[in-house]
Scaffold this active site. Structure first.
Site, PDB file in Angstrom:
ATOM      1  N   MET A   1       0.836  -1.190   0.000  1.00 21.18           N
ATOM      2  CA  MET A   1       0.000   0.000   0.000  1.00 21.18           C
ATOM      3  C   MET A   1       0.868   1.237   0.000  1.00 21.18           C
ATOM      4  O   MET A   1       2.071   1.170   0.081  1.00 21.18           O
ATOM      5  CB  MET A   1      -0.945  -0.029   1.177  1.00 21.18           C
ATOM      6  CG  MET A   1      -0.328   0.261   2.516  1.00 21.18           C
ATOM      7  SD  MET A   1      -1.499   1.137   3.491  1.00 21.18           S
ATOM      8  CE  MET A   1      -1.216   2.774   2.943  1.00 21.18           C
ATOM      9  N   SER A 287      -8.235  -5.072  -2.243  1.00 18.64           N
ATOM     10  CA  SER A 287      -7.400  -4.293  -3.158  1.00 18.64           C
ATOM     11  C   SER A 287      -6.244  -3.656  -2.408  1.00 18.64           C
ATOM     12  O   SER A 287      -6.369  -3.316  -1.232  1.00 18.64           O
ATOM     13  CB  SER A 287      -8.228  -3.182  -3.811  1.00 18.64           C
ATOM     14  OG  SER A 287      -8.578  -2.197  -2.852  1.00 18.64           O
ATOM     15  N   ASP A 288      -5.124  -3.498  -3.084  1.00 15.30           N
ATOM     16  CA  ASP A 288      -4.089  -2.630  -2.554  1.00 15.30           C
ATOM     17  C   ASP A 288      -4.690  -1.222  -2.502  1.00 15.30           C
ATOM     18  O   ASP A 288      -5.710  -0.947  -3.130  1.00 15.30           O
ATOM     19  CB  ASP A 288      -2.828  -2.674  -3.430  1.00 15.30           C
ATOM     20  CG  ASP A 288      -1.589  -2.243  -2.641  1.00 15.30           C
ATOM     21  OD1 ASP A 288      -1.732  -1.561  -1.605  1.00 15.30           O
ATOM     22  OD2 ASP A 288      -0.467  -2.579  -3.073  1.00 15.30           O
ATOM     23  N   TRP A 289      -4.071  -0.350  -1.749  1.00 15.15           N
ATOM     24  CA  TRP A 289      -4.666   0.956  -1.442  1.00 15.15           C
ATOM     25  C   TRP A 289      -4.792   1.838  -2.706  1.00 15.15           C
ATOM     26  O   TRP A 289      -3.789   2.325  -3.224  1.00 15.15           O
ATOM     27  CB  TRP A 289      -3.847   1.621  -0.343  1.00 15.15           C
ATOM     28  CG  TRP A 289      -4.347   1.270   1.039  1.00 15.15           C
ATOM     29  CD1 TRP A 289      -4.680   2.153   2.032  1.00 15.15           C
ATOM     30  CD2 TRP A 289      -4.602  -0.034   1.595  1.00 15.15           C
ATOM     31  NE1 TRP A 289      -5.141   1.470   3.144  1.00 15.15           N
ATOM     32  CE2 TRP A 289      -5.107   0.149   2.905  1.00 15.15           C
ATOM     33  CE3 TRP A 289      -4.514  -1.343   1.112  1.00 15.15           C
ATOM     34  CZ2 TRP A 289      -5.472  -0.913   3.736  1.00 15.15           C
ATOM     35  CZ3 TRP A 289      -4.886  -2.399   1.941  1.00 15.15           C
ATOM     36  CH2 TRP A 289      -5.349  -2.172   3.224  1.00 15.15           C
ATOM     37  N   ALA A 291      -5.879   0.572  -5.558  1.00 15.94           N
ATOM     38  CA  ALA A 291      -5.605  -0.264  -6.735  1.00 15.94           C
ATOM     39  C   ALA A 291      -6.894  -0.668  -7.442  1.00 15.94           C
ATOM     40  O   ALA A 291      -6.852  -1.328  -8.465  1.00 15.94           O
ATOM     41  CB  ALA A 291      -4.821  -1.509  -6.344  1.00 15.94           C
TER      42      ALA A 291
END
Ligand SMILES: *[C@@H]1O[C@H](CO)[C@@H](O)[C@H](O)[C@H]1NC(C)=O
Ligand SMILES: *[C@@H]1O[C@H](CO)[C@@H](O)[C@H](O)[C@H]1NC(C)=O
Ligand SMILES: *[C@@H]1O[C@H](CO)[C@@H](O)[C@H](O)[C@H]1NC(C)=O
Ligand SMILES: *[C@@H]1O[C@H](CO)[C@@H](O)[C@H](O)[C@H]1NC(C)=O
Ligand SMILES: *[C@@H]1O[C@H](CO)[C@@H](O)[C@H](O)[C@H]1NC(C)=O
Ligand SMILES: *[C@@H]1O[C@H](CO)[C@@H](O)[C@H](O)[C@H]1NC(C)=O
Ligand SMILES: *[C@@H]1O[C@H](CO)[C@@H](O)[C@H](O)[C@H]1NC(C)=O
Ligand SMILES: *[C@@H]1O[C@H](CO)[C@@H](O)[C@H](O)[C@H]1NC(C)=O
Ligand SMILES: *[C@@H]1O[C@H](CO)[C@@H](O)[C@H](O)[C@H]1NC(C)=O
Ligand SMILES: CC(=O)N[C@H]1CO[C@H](CO)[C@@H](O)[C@@H]1O
Length: 881
Positions: A1, A287-289, A291
């Site tokens: 992240m 989700s990644d931050w 993403a």
């Protein structure tokens, strides 16, 4: 992240969310630039495979009672810095269910006080010790649990380490998929046995920092695309994810980058087909931050939770939240898909027994301030209250951290200088890497500088040090315990003083200990011009000059390297005045104690390098893409090397490295003899067939939109993401100018009928076809300690698969043995069907080829004195297929 947010994400056209046209790019020779990713729908619904059955029963019973809004709340973060953790899902106040707290990092608790700073992944990998992999995971999980965290955002196995300069390689373990697979398996087990959810990340092919989000440079319209073929995906990058899923990882984080030109978090092939169908993943994908790039499309493509929940940090808008409520009401996201998200999230929660592992006042810390009192909703600056309880969660974990750091230290050269006796007439220490950062161990945010001794890289994959024992202070204490003399110069550039002191040490037969480092990290912080990825593989702070200044005067120079990965040592490693070289990795808070353990022989070094040390950067054959190569479009990063990274490449290209993968010395010596191979009878491999059950739904959805409006008198917190609607009109509530326009979502995404299982999948347990893990052979060998002191040897088992496209050898198993002088231990390691298989693109399955296979045993990837054929197919041996 990340912390940095790029505004361009919000502006991305929703069209990007559409699936790319089908194309099969799975033959290694096909062009990779502009490769596309095949659409795979519908998104598999979790079924409670294997040991997930009970967790699923509980989760289903829970989800049955939930309203649409409550289900949406589970799936959507409340926005960046809206609550105390780096990620926070919504609450279910009606049921007393607390918001899930998700917190970095893979090596400890980011932003917390009174918690441990563990060794980095690359150092734990260098121990090659399953017990330590597990114990470190368990200790980290325990600390997260005691702080009231539900999900630890780790372990990291993406990046795998395709390029030596990749910025975040050190967060993970090794570019070798088997070593990483075994390490992630044990780490996930450890974390989750402690009672919290592990989030294995970043899924997948997230191999560099440059352009991972499209910026910098900001004119790019899309993030980098990692382009790879089907064989490379399975045999290299997906391999350790299979181990993580098999270990039961409750969560997987999809990555920022695109894979074959489709964003990882909305790539149906990656999420639906590979992870949820083929690997049978039962937990949830988050989700990644930032993403996430689409609402409906990401839902249909298998994403289960969006973090931190807002379209862009604190935009107050979300692709999900109200938009997910709307999408279910307007029928573009089927109820079963939302129910599946909720069930998966709760099943993971039950799977690790979160209900039985709660603590008071959780989370007991705030990521946004170290003060006792502060704002619970930091971004909005609302609800001033006690936010930090300063709970000390360290227990006795420092013992394990010191053990990992010492056991993960690799002795690369030793002409007899080590171990030190403690009776040296004069001990001298050189280099800023021996001493404390002048700003303190936590003086640079997210460790975003390279001042003082290096004990972890930079970025979100960090933790605050509760203390950091520096090499200099530990060595000084050791020397003084023997009433010896010690002096140091920690200014890397004070050559006059450095040379003078080195000369005195050499003169009296003393020792010169030179410390140098090389740092890397996550791309949102730039350190000395390095945008996450390293610009070069040389030592920082003119380390080579420092070393040469010392060696020119001192004929007993011991070099200690704290580095994120390989560095070039060609200028000085053969210098006879360099009497020893130690790679001390990224050891964490017990750095100094661990190096003393090694230098003074309290611990006999037994670590092995988990990556190759090349003579020249070009020797690796893979590079970070530093410049955009596709105009304003997504940079195209073609993984043309296929599965040939690290030692596989050196072997194929016949390049001699300086220190090969798996290499490491000891204060004793070992000899290998007597290899034996035992074949085990096993049933032939059966490709999985059949169908799933139909998609279940839990509870009915009320279609009266007025039921979803903000409750009366509801006080909204600024920029906070809620599941509610502003209006009874769905389009008005969405506020999306493109609402309802002309999007044809993939028809298959709505199919709730029983779906075909894939051959490499399983009806029995997560991790892929269970027969892949049948043990086909057990290899044994004798390892004798031929020296004078007790020591550890990591015996390594490699396999030649024999085909023209196979690497010369691939690591498949290992064991770290402790052997007394004169004693012989038996190394024993299994080979599974997967270990001997290749991915077959046409069959979409693992197949054991007919090529002659050989087992090799030895002390490194290039020191394999023993070998024996693996007779497949003959007599009582298992059938190849
Ligand atoms: C890849 O796609 C871009 C954008 O459409 C195009 O400009 C470029 O020529 C393509 N490259 C190749 C090798 O096809
Ligand atoms: C959703 O979560 C928010 C934030 O935690 C909370 O205020 C709200 O009451 C929740 N709504 C429902 C319906 O549970
Ligand atoms: C819904 O999503 C769109 C982007 O797809 C966004 O522009 C809009 O602001 C979102 N609506 C809400 C209420 O968050
Ligand atoms: C609600 O609307 C959706 C989408 O139009 C539809 O699929 C569903 O059957 C409706 N549910 C009820 C209970 O009417
Ligand atoms: C300390 O870190 C800062 C920020 O990276 C850097 O500018 C400075 O040169 C460093 N100082 C030393 C002595 O390493
Ligand atoms: C390599 O990068 C480091 C860190 O930015 C820098 O100190 C060093 O001078 C660079 N080396 C070379 C040879 O450019
Ligand atoms: C090694 O050290 C000695 C001093 O002990 C010095 O005279 C000699 O030049 C050094 N050799 C090298 C190759 O640096
Ligand atoms: C270094 O040089 C001194 C003086 O010539 C000699 O006594 C000593 O053995 C040398 N040490 C090493 C490690 O070569
Ligand atoms: C349904 O709602 C979603 C979320 O707001 C929106 O993106 C989509 O365009 C809508 N579709 C239709 C057909 O109304
Ligand atoms: C004694 C010695 O080797 N000194 C060198 C230390 O490094 C500086 C910078 O490269 C040189 O100028 C000195 O000659």
């Amino acid at each position: 992240m990340l912390l940095l947010h790029s505004a361009l994400l919000a502006a991305l056209p929703l069209a990007l969310a559409q699936t790319a046209p089908f194309a099969n790019t799975s033959t290694p020779d096909s062009p990779l630039t502009n490769a596309t990713s095949p659409p795979k729908y519908p998104s598999p619904w979790g079924s409670g495979l294997g040991d997930w059955a009970e967790a699923y029963q509980k989760a289903e019973a829970f989800v049955k009672q939930l309203t649409l809004l409550e289900k949406v709340n589970l799936t959507t973060g409340v926005g960046w810095e809206s609550e105390k953790c780096v990620g926070n899902a919504g609450n279910l106040p009606r049921l007393g269910f607390k918001s899930l707290c998700l917190q970095d990092s893979p090596l400890g608790i980011r932003f917390a006080d009174f918690a441990s700073a563990f060794s980095s992944g690359v150092t734990v990998a260098a121990t090659w010790d399953r017990k330590l992999f597990y114990q470190r995971g368990y200790d980290m999980g325990t600390e997260h649990k005691l702080k009231g965290i539900d999900v630890q955002l780790g372990p990291a196995i993406g990046p795998l380490g395709r390029t030596a300069a990749g910025g975040r390689n050190w967060e993970g373990f090794s570019p070798d998929p088997s070593l990483t697979g075994i390490a992630v398996y044990e780490t996930v087990k450890g974390i989750q046995d402690a009672g919290i959810i592990a989030c294995t990340k970043h899924y997948i092919a997230n191999e560099q920092e440059h352009f991972r989000q499209g910026s910098p440079p900001s004119y790019l319209t899309a993030a980098i695309s990692s382009n790879l073929d089907d064989v490379t995906m399975h045999e290299l990058y997906l391999w350790p994810f299979a181990d993580a899923v098999r270990a039961g990882t409750g969560a997987v984080m999809c990555s920022y980058n695109q894979v074959n030109n489709s964003y990882a978090c909305q790539n149906s092939y990656l999420q639906n087909y590979l992870l949820k169908n083929e690997l049978g993943f039962q937990g949830f994908i988050l989700s990644d931050w930032s993403a996430q790039h689409s609402g409906v499309s990401s839902a249909l493509a298998g994403l289960d939770m969006t973090m931190p929940g807002d379209v862009s940090f604190d935009s107050g808008t979300s692709y999900w939240g109200p938009n997910l409520t709307i999408a279910v009401l307007n029928g573009t996201v089927p109820q079963w898909r939302l129910d599946d998200m909720a069930v998966r999230i709760l099943a993971s929660w039950y799977y690790v027994d979160r209900p039985g592992n709660q603590v008071e006042n959780s989370p007991t810390f705030s990521s946004w301030t170290q003060d006792t009192f502060g704002f619970q909703h930091a971004y909005a600056e609302e609800r001033y209250t006690q936010v930090n309880y300063h709970v000390d969660v360290q227990r006795e974990h420092y013992l394990g951290i010191r053990e990992v750091a010492a056991k993960g230290t690799v002795l690369l050269k030793n002409t007899g200088a080590l171990p030190l006796t403690g009776k040296e007439k004069l001990t001298t220490v050189f280099g800023s890497d021996a001493a404390e950062n002048q700003y303190g161990p936590n003086g640079c945010a997210d460790r975003g500088c390279d001042n003082g001794t290096l004990a972890m890289g930079w970025g979100s994959g960090t933790a605050n040090f509760p203390y950091l024992i520096t090499p200099l202070e530990a060595i000084k204490a050791e020397v003084r315990s023997n009433r010896g003399n010690i002096e140091s110069v920690i200014d890397d550039y004070a050559y006059t003083q450095i040379a003078a002191l080195a000369r005195r040490a050499g003169d009296v037969d003393g020792v010169c200990l030179v410390f140098a480092n090389s740092d890397a990290g996550e791309g949102y912080i730039v350190v000395d011009g390095n945008e996450g990825d390293r610009n070069n593989l040389t030592l920082w702070h003119n380390g080579d000059t420092l070393i040469q200044n010392v060696t020119s005067q001192c004929n007993n120079t011991v070099v200690v390297l704290h580095t994120v990965g390989a560095v070039l040592v060609d200028e000085w490693y053969e210098n006879p005045n360099v009497t020893a070289i130690i790679w001390a990795g990224l050891p964490g808070q017990e750095s100094g104690n661990a190096i003393v353990d090694i230098l003074y022989g309290k611990e006999n070094p037994g670590g092995k390098t988990p990556f190759t040390w090349a003579a020249a950067r070009e020797d690796y054959g893979t590079e970070v893409l530093y410049e955009p190569n596709n105009g304003v479009n997504a940079p195209q990063d073609d993984f043309t090397e296929g599965i040939f990274i690290d030692y596989r490449h050196f072997d194929r290209a016949n390049i001699t490295p300086i220190y090969e993968f798996g290499f490491g010395l000891s204060y004793t010596t070992f000899e290998y003899s007597d290899i034996q191979v035992q074949a085990h009878p096993s049933k032939p491999y059966t490709p999985t067939s059949g169908r799933t059950s139909r998609a279940p739904t839990y509870g009915a959805i009320n279609n009266d939109t007025s039921a979803y409006l903000y409750p009366d008198n509801f006080t909204r917190i600024e920029a906070y993401i809620y599941p509610y609607l502003n209006f009874t009109s769905l389009s008005q509530s969405s506020g999306d100018p493109q609402y309802g326009i002309n999007y044809t979502f993939p028809a298959g995404g709505y199919d709730s009928s029983p779906q075909p299982l894939v051959p490499a999948g399983s009806k029995v347990s997560p991790g892929g076809n269970e027969a892949l893990y049948d043990v086909l052979f057990t290899v044994t060998a004798s390892v004798t300690n031929t020296g004078k002191v007790i020591g550890d040897e990591v015996a390594q088992l490699y396999v030649s698969l024999g085909g023209p496209n196979d690497p010369k050898v691939v690591l498949r198993n290992f064991d770290r043995l402790t052997i007394a002088p004169g004693e012989t231990a038996t190394f024993k390691a299994d080979l599974t069907r997967r270990d001997l298989s290749n991915w077959n693109t046409a069959a979409q399955d693992w197949l054991v080829s007919n090529y002659t296979k050989t087992a090799h045993v030895g002390s490194s990837s290039r020191k394999l004195p023993l070998s024996a054929p693996l007779n497949i197919g003959g007599g009582s041996s298992p059938s190849p297929y």
